[in-house]
Scaffold this active site. Structure first.
Site, mmCIF file in Angstrom:
data_model
loop_
_atom_site.group_PDB
_atom_site.id
_atom_site.type_symbol
_atom_site.label_atom_id
_atom_site.label_comp_id
_atom_site.label_asym_id
_atom_site.label_seq_id
_atom_site.Cartn_x
_atom_site.Cartn_y
_atom_site.Cartn_z
ATOM 1 C CB SER A 1 84.800 55.784 -17.113
ATOM 2 O OG SER A 1 85.707 56.538 -17.910
ATOM 3 C CB SER B 1 95.497 56.590 -22.454
ATOM 4 O OG SER B 1 95.292 57.699 -23.273
#
Length: 469
Positions: free
Chosen positions: A318, A381
């Site tokens: 991303s 995460s």
């Protein structure tokens, strides 16, 4: 001694003097002094200052000068509890070994059995040496050298006492503290505590209250500022050998020193009462995470910033790493201190190509924030629970969650590691519920995303506004 001055303004009135004396006597009665002397004076013409005044012949006590020249001061010395804090070991040759110090209190005689603290070894006094030669006995506050019959280990900071009259030995005690520094007490740092001939690290574990100097009543407080007098609990890093100040002024007094500036910041007097046991969390924290000499407030002042963990979370590919390094550049150019930690630096767990954070990362994030740094973490995460555990470890006010919300289609185009290849199912990801800021590389670049994060750091109070421009 209380001098009641300007008696000439009330025509040297005995009644006025006795009225003021009664008011002060009630006040000083709370201070615990053994003796208080009141003297009426008029400094204008020297009445009762150096010479007795014929205008106040009703005063039968001494003048101020007479009192100061004759006041008994030996009564303040403790001759019952022998305390000998060793200052220096004398070894001029192989035939002489003595321990030099000023006797803090009590009396010692040649032939006395003595005990050494902290080793608890015992010996007998072979000789008492002084500048004038050998002595049969010595007492406070004489400076002498003691020679012992046995070759036992004694060094500076140790204390010699009589075995049947021991001081208290402990790391924690309650004390009255007089704060003398313009910089307020910082309970998150350690100070140097000077007690007799010992110098140890210590923290102020608890502030019970300060004293209102007008009424002497306790006032609730959590810190001490210049000229404050307060009751505190002191925690030392190694045991001290002490008595209460009321019993023994020499072994009941100490000073606190700022280890960075060497300024004396406070004077303390040890109290009789024992401190309450520390809370389990405080006791565990004190031994697992020793206090640093530099507190967070001092680091913030030196670096010009508050430490924080900036957590960039999002799908694989991303753009977290690109944004992290662009943010590091912007922070550096604005005079801040920052560092990037991402899976490429070897901290990611094996077998987890999604950028999951390793087990030690919460502690690393907390340490970065404690050190006053901006730690920029570029981990995916994917689990919301993991990110909340990180927030709890670092502290809500120091954890800045950044959602890198680049679309999956753009991530697949950017993917250079095969995270979306045929052999891998689409990664599972739980989006943040309330991030500090959301950025995306769908329609912007890493530098513009870093600018948006800088503005978020301003809103969180971690940066002054001018640094985002």
């Amino acid at each position: 001694v209380v001098c009641i001055n300007k008696m000439d303004l009330v025509d040297h009135s005995r009644e006025r003097f006795e009225h003021i004396q009664a008011q002060f006597a009630e006040f000083v009665g709370k201070l615990g002094f053994r003796d208080v002397r009141f003297i009426p004076i008029s400094a204008l013409l020297g009445d009762n200052v150096a010479h007795r005044s014929p205008r106040m012949d009703w005063h039968t006590g001494p003048t101020l000068l007479e009192y100061l020249e004759t006041v008994p001061i030996a009564t303040d010395l403790n001759f019952q509890d022998w305390r000998y804090p060793v200052q220096y070991v004398l070894r001029p040759d192989l035939t002489f070994r003595g321990f030099a110090a000023a006797i803090a209190s009590g009396v010692v005689k040649s032939g006395d059995t003595v005990l050494v603290l902290p080793s608890k070894q015992t010996s007998r006094v072979a000789a008492i040496e002084s500048f004038d030669g050998k002595l049969d006995r010595a007492w406070a506050p004489m400076s002498v050298t003691l020679r012992l019959e046995d070759e036992i280990d004694v060094s500076r900071g140790d204390m010699l006492v009589h075995p049947d009259n021991l001081p208290k030995v402990g790391r924690r005690f309650n004390a009255t503290l007089v704060w003398m520094s313009e910089r307020p007490l910082d309970r998150l740092k350690s100070y140097l505590l000077k007690h007799t001939t010992q110098l140890v690290r210590a923290e102020i574990e608890h502030v019970a209250h300060t004293v209102d100097l007008e009424s002497l009543e306790p006032t609730a407080a959590s810190r001490l500022e210049l000229n404050d007098i307060g009751q505190v609990t002191v925690a030392c890093h190694r045991p001290l050998f002490y008595d209460s100040y009321r019993r023994n002024r020499s072994t009941g007094a100490f000073i606190l020193i700022d280890s960075l500036t060497n300024n004396t910041v406070a004077a303390g007097m040890i109290l009789d009462d024992e401190p309450a046991p520390p809370a389990e969390s405080e006791a565990r924290g004190r031994f697992e995470w020793p206090h640093t000499h530099v507190s967070p407030a001092e680091r913030n002042e030196r670096l010009g910033q508050k430490g924080a963990a900036v957590w960039l979370t999002g799908l694989p590919a991303s753009g977290k790493s690109a944004i992290a390094y662009a943010l590091e550049r912007r922070l550096f150019d604005s005079g801040r201190v920052a560092m990037v930690i991402d899976p490429d630096d070897g901290l990611s767990r094996e077998g987890l190509p999604d950028g999951s954070s390793p087990a030690q990362t919460p502690e690393l994030a907390r340490r970065c924030a404690d050190a006053g740094l901006f730690g920029i973490f570029a981990y995916a995460s994917p689990l919301r629970a993991d990110r909340e555990a990180l927030r709890a470890a670092v502290g809500d006010e120091r954890f800045v969650e950044v959602h890198v919300a680049t679309s999956k289609e753009t991530c697949k185009k950017r993917d250079a590691r095969g995270a979306y290849g045929p052999a891998h199912p689409d990664p599972q990801y739980e989006r943040p519920q309330d991030p500090a800021v959301t950025v995306s590389l769908d329609s912007t670049d890493a530098d513009e995303a870093a600018y948006e994060i800088m503005k978020a750091l301003e809103r969180c109070g971690l940066l002054p506004s001018q640094y985002a421009l």
